[in-house]
Design a protein around this motif. Structure first.
Motif, PDB file in Angstrom:
ATOM      1  N   PRO A  65     -18.458  11.420   1.887  1.00 52.65           N
ATOM      2  CA  PRO A  65     -17.916  11.302   2.872  1.00 52.65           C
ATOM      3  C   PRO A  65     -17.567  11.004   4.197  1.00 52.65           C
ATOM      4  O   PRO A  65     -16.171  11.002   4.319  1.00 52.65           O
ATOM      5  CB  PRO A  65     -17.381  13.098   2.797  1.00 52.65           C
ATOM      6  CG  PRO A  65     -18.278  13.724   2.070  1.00 52.65           C
ATOM      7  CD  PRO A  65     -19.793  13.045   0.907  1.00 52.65           C
ATOM      8  N   SER A  66     -18.793  10.241   4.441  1.00 56.20           N
ATOM      9  CA  SER A  66     -18.710   9.685   6.220  1.00 56.20           C
ATOM     10  C   SER A  66     -17.827   8.304   5.842  1.00 56.20           C
ATOM     11  O   SER A  66     -17.651   7.305   6.762  1.00 56.20           O
ATOM     12  CB  SER A  66     -20.332   9.744   6.291  1.00 56.20           C
ATOM     13  OG  SER A  66     -20.875   8.963   5.658  1.00 56.20           O
ATOM     14  N   GLN A  67     -18.441   7.994   4.503  1.00 54.99           N
ATOM     15  CA  GLN A  67     -17.770   6.255   4.211  1.00 54.99           C
ATOM     16  C   GLN A  67     -15.783   6.621   3.307  1.00 54.99           C
ATOM     17  O   GLN A  67     -15.380   7.671   2.944  1.00 54.99           O
ATOM     18  CB  GLN A  67     -17.995   5.756   2.882  1.00 54.99           C
ATOM     19  CG  GLN A  67     -19.685   5.429   3.246  1.00 54.99           C
ATOM     20  CD  GLN A  67     -19.973   4.292   3.806  1.00 54.99           C
ATOM     21  OE1 GLN A  67     -19.869   3.367   2.702  1.00 54.99           O
ATOM     22  NE2 GLN A  67     -20.820   4.526   3.957  1.00 54.99           N
ATOM     23  N   LYS A  68     -15.182   5.590   4.018  1.00 61.03           N
ATOM     24  CA  LYS A  68     -13.630   5.440   3.534  1.00 61.03           C
ATOM     25  C   LYS A  68     -13.347   4.587   2.100  1.00 61.03           C
ATOM     26  O   LYS A  68     -14.034   3.654   2.022  1.00 61.03           O
ATOM     27  CB  LYS A  68     -12.777   5.139   4.832  1.00 61.03           C
ATOM     28  CG  LYS A  68     -13.005   6.158   6.265  1.00 61.03           C
ATOM     29  CD  LYS A  68     -12.298   7.293   6.433  1.00 61.03           C
ATOM     30  CE  LYS A  68     -12.288   7.802   7.574  1.00 61.03           C
ATOM     31  NZ  LYS A  68     -12.046   9.217   7.343  1.00 61.03           N
ATOM     32  N   ILE A  69     -12.084   5.140   1.359  1.00 65.40           N
ATOM     33  CA  ILE A  69     -12.165   4.816   0.259  1.00 65.40           C
ATOM     34  C   ILE A  69     -10.330   4.130   1.235  1.00 65.40           C
ATOM     35  O   ILE A  69     -10.136   4.711   1.110  1.00 65.40           O
ATOM     36  CB  ILE A  69     -12.304   5.492  -1.108  1.00 65.40           C
ATOM     37  CG1 ILE A  69     -11.697   6.228  -0.861  1.00 65.40           C
ATOM     38  CG2 ILE A  69     -13.921   5.418  -1.092  1.00 65.40           C
ATOM     39  CD1 ILE A  69     -11.830   6.583  -2.220  1.00 65.40           C
ATOM     40  N   ILE A  70     -10.423   3.081   0.208  1.00 68.17           N
ATOM     41  CA  ILE A  70      -9.005   2.369   0.159  1.00 68.17           C
ATOM     42  C   ILE A  70      -7.775   3.399  -1.032  1.00 68.17           C
ATOM     43  O   ILE A  70      -8.546   2.515  -1.965  1.00 68.17           O
ATOM     44  CB  ILE A  70      -8.169   0.926   0.159  1.00 68.17           C
ATOM     45  CG1 ILE A  70      -9.023   0.837   1.874  1.00 68.17           C
ATOM     46  CG2 ILE A  70      -6.939   0.909   0.511  1.00 68.17           C
ATOM     47  CD1 ILE A  70      -9.279  -0.963   1.929  1.00 68.17           C
ATOM     48  N   VAL A  71      -7.274   3.947  -0.587  1.00 69.30           N
ATOM     49  CA  VAL A  71      -6.063   4.062  -1.843  1.00 69.30           C
ATOM     50  C   VAL A  71      -4.849   3.976  -2.030  1.00 69.30           C
ATOM     51  O   VAL A  71      -3.871   4.265  -3.153  1.00 69.30           O
ATOM     52  CB  VAL A  71      -6.135   5.767  -2.207  1.00 69.30           C
ATOM     53  CG1 VAL A  71      -8.227   6.555  -2.058  1.00 69.30           C
ATOM     54  CG2 VAL A  71      -5.849   6.320  -0.841  1.00 69.30           C
ATOM     55  N   GLY A  72      -3.871   3.139  -0.878  1.00 62.50           N
ATOM     56  CA  GLY A  72      -3.087   2.700  -0.463  1.00 62.50           C
ATOM     57  C   GLY A  72      -2.975   1.760   0.266  1.00 62.50           C
ATOM     58  O   GLY A  72      -3.394   0.974   1.481  1.00 62.50           O
ATOM     59  N   TYR A  73      -2.050   0.796   0.496  1.00 61.30           N
ATOM     60  CA  TYR A  73      -1.424   0.398   0.813  1.00 61.30           C
ATOM     61  C   TYR A  73       0.351  -0.310   1.061  1.00 61.30           C
ATOM     62  O   TYR A  73       1.136   0.295  -0.129  1.00 61.30           O
ATOM     63  CB  TYR A  73      -1.721  -1.802   0.960  1.00 61.30           C
ATOM     64  CG  TYR A  73      -1.609  -1.886  -0.352  1.00 61.30           C
ATOM     65  CD1 TYR A  73      -0.604  -2.999  -0.127  1.00 61.30           C
ATOM     66  CD2 TYR A  73      -2.084  -1.458  -1.660  1.00 61.30           C
ATOM     67  CE1 TYR A  73      -0.018  -3.192  -1.540  1.00 61.30           C
ATOM     68  CE2 TYR A  73      -1.773  -2.192  -2.819  1.00 61.30           C
ATOM     69  CZ  TYR A  73      -0.664  -3.116  -2.631  1.00 61.30           C
ATOM     70  OH  TYR A  73      -0.597  -3.670  -4.161  1.00 61.30           O
ATOM     71  N   ALA A  74       1.187  -0.533   2.585  1.00 60.37           N
ATOM     72  CA  ALA A  74       2.256  -0.758   2.420  1.00 60.37           C
ATOM     73  C   ALA A  74       2.450  -1.729   3.669  1.00 60.37           C
ATOM     74  O   ALA A  74       1.606  -1.940   4.656  1.00 60.37           O
ATOM     75  CB  ALA A  74       3.211   0.311   2.785  1.00 60.37           C
ATOM     76  N   GLY A  75       3.669  -2.363   3.616  1.00 62.06           N
ATOM     77  CA  GLY A  75       3.880  -3.221   4.137  1.00 62.06           C
ATOM     78  C   GLY A  75       5.621  -3.574   4.852  1.00 62.06           C
ATOM     79  O   GLY A  75       6.326  -3.148   4.082  1.00 62.06           O
ATOM     80  N   LEU A  76       5.352  -3.891   6.573  1.00 62.83           N
ATOM     81  CA  LEU A  76       6.799  -4.370   6.362  1.00 62.83           C
ATOM     82  C   LEU A  76       7.237  -5.461   7.079  1.00 62.83           C
ATOM     83  O   LEU A  76       5.896  -5.885   7.771  1.00 62.83           O
ATOM     84  CB  LEU A  76       7.152  -3.190   8.281  1.00 62.83           C
ATOM     85  CG  LEU A  76       8.698  -2.699   8.266  1.00 62.83           C
ATOM     86  CD1 LEU A  76       9.337  -2.352   7.776  1.00 62.83           C
ATOM     87  CD2 LEU A  76       8.822  -2.073   9.723  1.00 62.83           C
ATOM     88  N   MET A  77       8.761  -6.108   7.145  1.00 66.01           N
ATOM     89  CA  MET A  77       8.800  -7.559   7.806  1.00 66.01           C
ATOM     90  C   MET A  77      10.158  -6.443   9.000  1.00 66.01           C
ATOM     91  O   MET A  77      10.968  -5.800   8.077  1.00 66.01           O
ATOM     92  CB  MET A  77       9.272  -8.487   6.815  1.00 66.01           C
ATOM     93  CG  MET A  77       9.820  -9.666   7.551  1.00 66.01           C
ATOM     94  SD  MET A  77      10.506 -10.243   6.932  1.00 66.01           S
ATOM     95  CE  MET A  77      12.317 -10.180   5.910  1.00 66.01           C
ATOM     96  N   CYS A  78      10.726  -6.636   9.955  1.00 64.50           N
ATOM     97  CA  CYS A  78      10.928  -6.752  10.693  1.00 64.50           C
ATOM     98  C   CYS A  78      11.618  -7.528  11.561  1.00 64.50           C
ATOM     99  O   CYS A  78      11.062  -8.220  12.058  1.00 64.50           O
ATOM    100  CB  CYS A  78      11.028  -4.908  11.120  1.00 64.50           C
ATOM    101  SG  CYS A  78      12.403  -4.572  12.297  1.00 64.50           S
ATOM    102  N   VAL A  79      13.160  -7.655  11.285  1.00 67.09           N
ATOM    103  CA  VAL A  79      13.731  -8.782  12.093  1.00 67.09           C
ATOM    104  C   VAL A  79      15.241  -8.122  12.501  1.00 67.09           C
ATOM    105  O   VAL A  79      16.198  -8.697  11.324  1.00 67.09           O
ATOM    106  CB  VAL A  79      13.698 -10.332  11.748  1.00 67.09           C
ATOM    107  CG1 VAL A  79      14.730 -11.488  11.760  1.00 67.09           C
ATOM    108  CG2 VAL A  79      12.812 -11.078  10.495  1.00 67.09           C
ATOM    109  N   ALA A  80      15.265  -7.759  14.108  1.00 64.91           N
ATOM    110  CA  ALA A  80      15.949  -6.982  13.874  1.00 64.91           C
ATOM    111  C   ALA A  80      17.131  -7.619  13.817  1.00 64.91           C
ATOM    112  O   ALA A  80      17.457  -8.629  14.318  1.00 64.91           O
ATOM    113  CB  ALA A  80      16.323  -6.154  15.455  1.00 64.91           C
TER     114      ALA A  80
END
Length: 175
Positions: A65-80
């Motif tokens: 439990p002291s170690q983290k596992i990656i369970v997801g990812y997401a990305g955004l591109m923003c050019v207003a």
């Protein structure tokens, strides 16, 4: 902490860093097959922080439990004035725990902070679960790109107007 407790608590979000890319590229391949991004695409995306933000969702390991596992990812591109959700992926065994929802909420908020009026995304016509998530946020289907994906499925373009968005909260929505 039991193994069950370690996997049912909310995921912690952090910014993706270069050291995550190999794992994320392999996960993207697992999740999206022929439509997966090459590693170099993730490298390129992270090299543009002025218009991009990528987040990682982590949970404590059931084994350590002291170690983290990656369970997801997401990305955004923003050019207003437009934000564009580039990708969202969650390990299949962690679907339905609010991880995609938490990442989507963060990226929509980031788009707003960067001056977006609308947030766009594209989802496969063969992914009803993701489509339902996006509709709960108020995304509307505005166009279909026929046979857009390499597997032959259509790409559904969806848009969310931030001016009228009534975003669900991550604590009340059970999916």
């Amino acid at each position: 902490m039991s193994a069950e407790a370690a996997t049912t608590q909310p995921a912690e979000l952090r910014d993706m860093v270069e050291a995550d890319i190999d794992f994320i590229a392999a996960l993207d391949q697992q999740l999206f097959g022929v439509d997966a991004w090459p590693r170099e695409m993730f490298v390129g995306e992270l090299s543009q922080p002025e218009t991009r933000r990528y987040v990682i969702a982590e949970l404590p390991s059931a084994v350590e439990p002291s170690q983290k596992i990656i369970v997801g990812y997401a990305g955004l591109m923003c050019v207003a004035p437009i934000g564009d959700i580039q990708t969202i992926g969650v390990l299949p065994e962690y679907e339905g725990r609010g991880i995609a929802r938490a990442m989507l909420t963060e990226l929509i908020a980031e788009a707003g902070r960067r001056g977006a009026d609308d947030v766009m995304l594209e989802v496969s016509s063969t992914n009803p679960r993701a489509q339902a998530l996006y509709r709960r946020y108020g995304f509307e289907h505005i166009h279909t790109r026929r046979k857009y994906y390499r597997d032959g499925s259509d790409g559904l373009i969806m848009r969310l107007s931030l001016a009228t968005a009534d975003l669900p909260t991550t604590s009340k929505d059970p999916s």
